[in-house]
Scaffold this active site. Sequence first.
Site, mmCIF file in Angstrom:
data_model
loop_
_atom_site.group_PDB
_atom_site.id
_atom_site.type_symbol
_atom_site.label_atom_id
_atom_site.label_comp_id
_atom_site.label_asym_id
_atom_site.label_seq_id
_atom_site.Cartn_x
_atom_site.Cartn_y
_atom_site.Cartn_z
ATOM 1 N N ARG A 1 5.651 -6.043 15.593
ATOM 2 C CA ARG A 1 4.455 -5.922 16.678
ATOM 3 C C ARG A 1 4.681 -6.938 17.687
ATOM 4 N NH1 ARG A 1 -0.640 -5.814 16.108
ATOM 5 N NH2 ARG A 1 -1.031 -3.837 17.436
ATOM 6 N N GLY B 1 -6.966 4.991 17.708
ATOM 7 C CA GLY B 1 -6.570 4.012 18.767
ATOM 8 C C GLY B 1 -7.793 2.991 18.832
ATOM 9 N N GLU C 1 -8.904 10.437 13.988
ATOM 10 C CA GLU C 1 -7.597 10.240 13.267
ATOM 11 C C GLU C 1 -7.317 8.736 13.316
ATOM 12 O OE1 GLU C 1 -4.533 12.176 15.467
ATOM 13 O OE2 GLU C 1 -5.484 14.051 15.306
ATOM 14 N N PRO C 2 -8.070 7.831 12.408
ATOM 15 C CA PRO C 2 -7.824 6.407 12.674
ATOM 16 C C PRO C 2 -6.523 6.176 12.040
ATOM 17 C CG PRO C 2 -9.480 6.889 10.952
ATOM 18 C CD PRO C 2 -9.301 8.338 11.613
ATOM 19 N N GLY C 3 -5.764 5.052 12.386
ATOM 20 C CA GLY C 3 -4.492 4.820 11.714
ATOM 21 C C GLY C 3 -4.595 3.224 11.453
ATOM 22 N N ARG C 4 -4.276 2.432 12.409
ATOM 23 C CA ARG C 4 -4.268 1.126 12.276
ATOM 24 C C ARG C 4 -5.700 0.282 12.068
ATOM 25 N NH1 ARG C 4 -5.233 -2.925 16.691
ATOM 26 N NH2 ARG C 4 -4.590 -4.949 16.123
ATOM 27 N N CYS D 1 19.035 -13.968 14.414
ATOM 28 C CA CYS D 1 19.879 -14.505 15.567
ATOM 29 C C CYS D 1 19.356 -13.783 16.914
ATOM 30 C CB CYS D 1 21.076 -14.574 15.344
ATOM 31 S SG CYS D 1 21.697 -15.425 14.093
ATOM 32 N N GLU D 2 17.952 -13.896 17.010
ATOM 33 C CA GLU D 2 17.443 -12.879 18.129
ATOM 34 C C GLU D 2 16.347 -14.056 18.789
ATOM 35 O OE1 GLU D 2 18.094 -10.195 19.265
ATOM 36 O OE2 GLU D 2 19.170 -9.018 17.683
ATOM 37 N N TYR E 1 1.522 -1.488 10.682
ATOM 38 C CA TYR E 1 2.993 -1.541 11.544
ATOM 39 C C TYR E 1 3.489 -2.912 10.732
ATOM 40 C CZ TYR E 1 0.834 2.230 14.095
ATOM 41 O OH TYR E 1 0.221 3.306 14.272
#
Length: 381
Positions: A280, A214, A242-245, A309-310, A338
Amino acid sequence: MSLTPEHLQTAAHTYGTPLYVYDAAELDAALARVRAAFGDARVYYAMKANPNLTLLRRLHAQGVGFECVSAGELARAARVGAAGDRILVNGPAKTPGEYATGAELGATFILDREEEVALLPPASRALVRVNPALNVSTHDHLATGAAGSKFGVTLDQAPRVLDALRAAGHTALGLHVHIGSAIRDAHDFTAAFHRLGDLRAHTGPLDVLDAGGGWGLGADLHGIAREARAAAATFGAQLWVEPGRYLVAQAGTLLTRVVGTKRTGRNFVLVDAGMTELLRPMLYGAQHPVIPLWDRGGTDTWDLAGPACESGDLLARDLTLPDPHPGDLLAIHEAGAYGAAMSSNYLTRARPAEVLRDGDTWTVIRQRETPQDIWRAEENV
């Protein structure tokens, strides 16, 4: 990132847009930074950040394990040859199939609730995830260690769960804590580790303290590592992280081309990527660096709008850009985490290709989808 604007222009010309581009040198550099900070801590990659098999194989070859939170991620870990103590099975709502697959692979389970003790396969290895009940410096959707989040057991429950694991014949390795993603203030980690340290009198020594991940991309890793090592030493435990990003975000760039512009209540640059390629900004209010790969006069302030169309399909707001023309190329950085992992086929949009530059070599590591790929599972059912 070692990729130059010329590299990115070449990739877009060769493989089309939208396009995810990865830099192998930056992926390796991020892992090196983690290891320089955390020393002999065992490293597990939080696969949800980007599960591309080529990237997983590269990390596996460098001795990295995997934290998996679904049956599909477990299958990917097995596909690249991971097994045993190289796999962690995490998640708040594990299925019977995930317990069974984890047992077949010899994985370590991270318990998220007290009732899981009775659900584990016989003689499992397990960590107990503790929720330190902290308000942390990130978006609410990314905060996993707040008292109201769905993750982990309380500080009071943790010693009881460790005892229950032992009584049931399992190996209670120790504790796990993960307070969220993209944490901006390193003091949040200090507070979490101190709260875990307070449990020492109730748990006794432990084999493992898993300090999660995190960390923000600009985090003081060495400072966080000192605090994590001190917390592990309190229990006489080996440190796991536990690195992810952190490992993959800066290695990835999303390339998108200008389709056109419009001026209404605001100025919009319309591009061929949107929420289906980078969720994101819409989901978390995330802000990614955006670099125009053209040079001409006439700067103005623009919002970067995708094709959906949002009303929320905006990749960035209030960008200062030189005069944009159709066909101009934009690089959206820090998209290695992500981006592809959360991409979708909403509006029957085909997922982009993914390409990796390793040295002087470009490799397609995921083919661009076609509409036929998207609806293949709907035919002949």
